[in-house]
Scaffold this motif. Structure first.
Motif, mmCIF file in Angstrom:
data_model
loop_
_atom_site.group_PDB
_atom_site.id
_atom_site.type_symbol
_atom_site.label_atom_id
_atom_site.label_comp_id
_atom_site.label_asym_id
_atom_site.label_seq_id
_atom_site.Cartn_x
_atom_site.Cartn_y
_atom_site.Cartn_z
ATOM 1 N N HIS A 90 5.242 2.821 4.347
ATOM 2 C CA HIS A 90 5.193 3.787 5.451
ATOM 3 C C HIS A 90 4.108 4.825 5.191
ATOM 4 O O HIS A 90 3.588 4.947 4.084
ATOM 5 N N ASN A 91 3.786 5.562 6.248
ATOM 6 C CA ASN A 91 2.558 6.348 6.250
ATOM 7 C C ASN A 91 2.791 7.853 6.237
ATOM 8 O O ASN A 91 1.950 8.613 6.696
ATOM 9 N N ASP A 92 3.921 8.303 5.712
ATOM 10 C CA ASP A 92 4.255 9.725 5.773
ATOM 11 C C ASP A 92 3.198 10.609 5.115
ATOM 12 O O ASP A 92 2.964 11.742 5.549
ATOM 13 N N LEU A 93 2.557 10.131 4.065
ATOM 14 C CA LEU A 93 1.476 10.878 3.417
ATOM 15 C C LEU A 93 0.107 10.275 3.714
ATOM 16 O O LEU A 93 -0.882 10.618 3.062
ATOM 17 N N GLY A 94 0.050 9.386 4.697
ATOM 18 C CA GLY A 94 -1.230 8.815 5.103
ATOM 19 C C GLY A 94 -1.793 7.778 4.155
ATOM 20 O O GLY A 94 -2.994 7.503 4.187
ATOM 21 N N MET A 95 -0.945 7.171 3.311
ATOM 22 C CA MET A 95 -1.450 6.225 2.314
ATOM 23 C C MET A 95 -0.887 4.821 2.464
ATOM 24 O O MET A 95 -0.973 4.011 1.536
ATOM 25 N N ALA A 96 -0.327 4.490 3.622
ATOM 26 C CA ALA A 96 0.328 3.188 3.776
ATOM 27 C C ALA A 96 -0.631 2.021 3.562
ATOM 28 O O ALA A 96 -0.294 1.055 2.875
ATOM 29 N N VAL A 97 -1.812 2.087 4.147
ATOM 30 C CA VAL A 97 -2.766 0.987 3.990
ATOM 31 C C VAL A 97 -3.280 0.934 2.552
ATOM 32 O O VAL A 97 -3.359 -0.141 1.946
ATOM 33 N N ALA A 98 -3.614 2.084 1.989
ATOM 34 C CA ALA A 98 -4.101 2.115 0.597
ATOM 35 C C ALA A 98 -3.037 1.569 -0.354
ATOM 36 O O ALA A 98 -3.350 0.806 -1.279
ATOM 37 N N ASN A 99 -1.787 1.939 -0.134
ATOM 38 C CA ASN A 99 -0.712 1.440 -0.993
ATOM 39 C C ASN A 99 -0.517 -0.064 -0.834
ATOM 40 O O ASN A 99 -0.259 -0.783 -1.806
ATOM 41 N N THR A 100 -0.626 -0.546 0.391
ATOM 42 C CA THR A 100 -0.492 -1.984 0.640
ATOM 43 C C THR A 100 -1.586 -2.760 -0.086
ATOM 44 O O THR A 100 -1.326 -3.801 -0.706
ATOM 45 N N LEU A 101 -2.797 -2.268 -0.019
ATOM 46 C CA LEU A 101 -3.911 -2.946 -0.689
ATOM 47 C C LEU A 101 -3.756 -2.896 -2.206
ATOM 48 O O LEU A 101 -4.076 -3.867 -2.904
ATOM 49 N N ALA A 102 -3.240 -1.782 -2.719
ATOM 50 C CA ALA A 102 -2.994 -1.693 -4.166
ATOM 51 C C ALA A 102 -1.951 -2.712 -4.590
ATOM 52 O O ALA A 102 -2.044 -3.306 -5.674
ATOM 53 N N ALA A 103 -0.944 -2.921 -3.735
ATOM 54 C CA ALA A 103 0.077 -3.924 -4.040
ATOM 55 C C ALA A 103 -0.539 -5.318 -4.123
ATOM 56 O O ALA A 103 -0.231 -6.097 -5.025
ATOM 57 N N VAL A 104 -1.422 -5.631 -3.177
ATOM 58 C CA VAL A 104 -2.085 -6.943 -3.184
ATOM 59 C C VAL A 104 -2.909 -7.111 -4.455
ATOM 60 O O VAL A 104 -2.892 -8.177 -5.093
ATOM 61 N N GLN A 105 -3.610 -6.072 -4.846
ATOM 62 C CA GLN A 105 -4.420 -6.148 -6.067
ATOM 63 C C GLN A 105 -3.568 -6.406 -7.307
ATOM 64 O O GLN A 105 -4.078 -6.899 -8.315
#
Length: 415
Positions: free
Chosen positions: A222-237
């Motif tokens: 989720h994007n409550d702190l504006g990092m949802a996409v960045a966190n998702t990509l970190a998970a993929v990495q």
């Protein structure tokens, strides 16, 4: 056009293929302002199927009789034998919810139940009023029961990011033993940072995968702190091979990870991530616009990938670079996501070259004194009204013609 491959589900031995789990019609739709009728969900589901999502979470069957019927309708109109996406329903960790999911999805063999149960201290104490042992027992029991009806069972540890890592691993190992095929580690409240997400997945995968090599690890941010996409990509990495996302990033509070942003990041930075998806990216813009139409929620101009400014250029420096080579300011082609092309906006930041170029396209070439006068008038008018359209530009060009040219036109008319 992106090459579209067959949907990838748990057990497919392709470590470089990322499953795209779309929850636009469940997690996205349940947020205030985004409700969809059954007919809307069918339209949206048809677009998502054409887009190439691997798993389509069509709703939460136990939420209401209407939601159960809605999922059933989506499945009835969109499911194909042995092809297309896997259809999914959310379910709490109890038999009644799992039964509702089964009733809604039994019209297709490509079905998944997505069971969730809170695991964090705050969820255990405040919402569930359960001990750690009770949480583990409930999770095991629900997955075991689900496996009597579904071959494909996903388990989500709600609020996983705020759960003690050792206890989180214990729960996930327990449900994997019970038969879960996908383990989701959601950042339910958008609390994590990319470094934290990466470290957590490395820990969980190292501990659990040796015993369960076919398990798919999933991320839902989720994007409550504006990092949802960045966190998702970190998970993929860090080894995750299912991403859960929504079109336009709709969802609870500040939203979910935006599907179009995640997919295009994986594509544009392929050398970094080394993975592929089955998404036909040329359909991203049309799918985004359909969702906007259905939910009556406009996409902001500066929205990444699908916003109308994503491939628009006003600044003179940028326009000059674009005339030379689009790659100076565009890291992807607009056609790759479904736009017809880039476009220039004429405004107070535009340069002389862009104004002259547009005037020439409109059949009014500018040069010398005429260009100097027209550009000065253009700048003055742009300061007043902002964007200059073609009609306004033609009026500026006509009004700024040198006097001698105007006299020539008068003489020609009299003659």
């Amino acid at each position: 056009m992106t090459e579209v491959t067959e949907p990838f589900v748990a057990g497919t031995p392709d470590p470089n293929r990322v499953i795209v789990f779309d929850t636009t019609m469940r997690d996205g739709e349940q947020a205030p302002g985004f409700s969809m009728s059954p007919a809307d969900k069918v339209r949206m589901g048809r677009a998502l199927k054409a887009l190439g999502v691997d798993v389509m979470e069509a709703g939460f069957a136990a939420a209401s009789p209407g939601d159960e019927n809605c999922i059933r309708r989506v499945v009835g109109e969109l499911a194909e034998d042995g092809a297309g996406p896997v259809f999914c329903s959310l379910s709490r960790s109890n038999e009644a919810d799992i039964d509702a999911a089964w009733r809604a999805l039994r019209g297709t063999s490509r079905r998944r139940v997505h069971i969730f149960l809170g695991t964090s201290p705050i969820h255990r104490a405040a919402k569930l009023k359960m001990t750690t042992d009770q949480v583990v027992t409930a999770a095991i029991r629900s997955v075991q029961y689900a496996r009597t009806r579904f071959d494909d069972v996903e388990f989500s540890a709600e609020d996983a990011i705020r759960t003690e890592p050792e206890f989180l691993a214990e729960v996930l190992e327990a449900v994997a033993t019970a038969g879960a095929t996908t383990l989701n580690v959601p950042d339910t409240v958008g609390y994590a940072t990319p470094n934290e997400i990466g470290a957590l997945y490395r820990f969980l995968i190292a501990r659990i995968r040796p015993r369960f090599p076919d398990l798919v690890f999933s991320t839902h941010c989720h994007n409550d702190l504006g990092m949802a996409v960045a966190n998702t990509l970190a998970a993929v990495q860090n080894g995750v091979r299912q991403v859960e996302a929504t079109m336009n990033g709709i969802g609870e509070r500040a939203g979910n990870a935006s599907l179009e942003e995640v997919v295009m990041a994986l594509r544009v930075r392929a050398e970094m991530f080394g993975v592929t998806t089955g998404i036909d990216t040329t359909r991203l813009v049309s799918t985004s616009r359909l969702l906007s139409e259905i939910t009556h929620s406009p996409v902001v101009r500066n929205k990444a990938i699908v916003g109308i400014n994503a491939f628009a250029h006003e600044a003179g420096i940028h326009q000059h670079g674009m005339f030379a080579d689009a790659r100076t300011y565009e890291i992807m082609r607009p056609q790759d996501v479904g736009f017809e092309g880039s476009f220039f906006v004429l405004g107070k930041h535009s340069g002389r070259h862009a104004v002259a170029k547009r005037a020439e396209v409109l059949g009014q070439p500018l040069a010398g004194a005429h260009l100097i006068a027209a550009f000065a008038a253009f700048k003055a008018r742009a300061d007043e009204i902002g964007e200059i359209g073609d009609t306004e530009l033609l009026a500026i060009v006509a009004a700024s013609r040198p006097a001698e040219y105007q006299e020539e036109r008068v003489h020609a008319a009299v003659g």
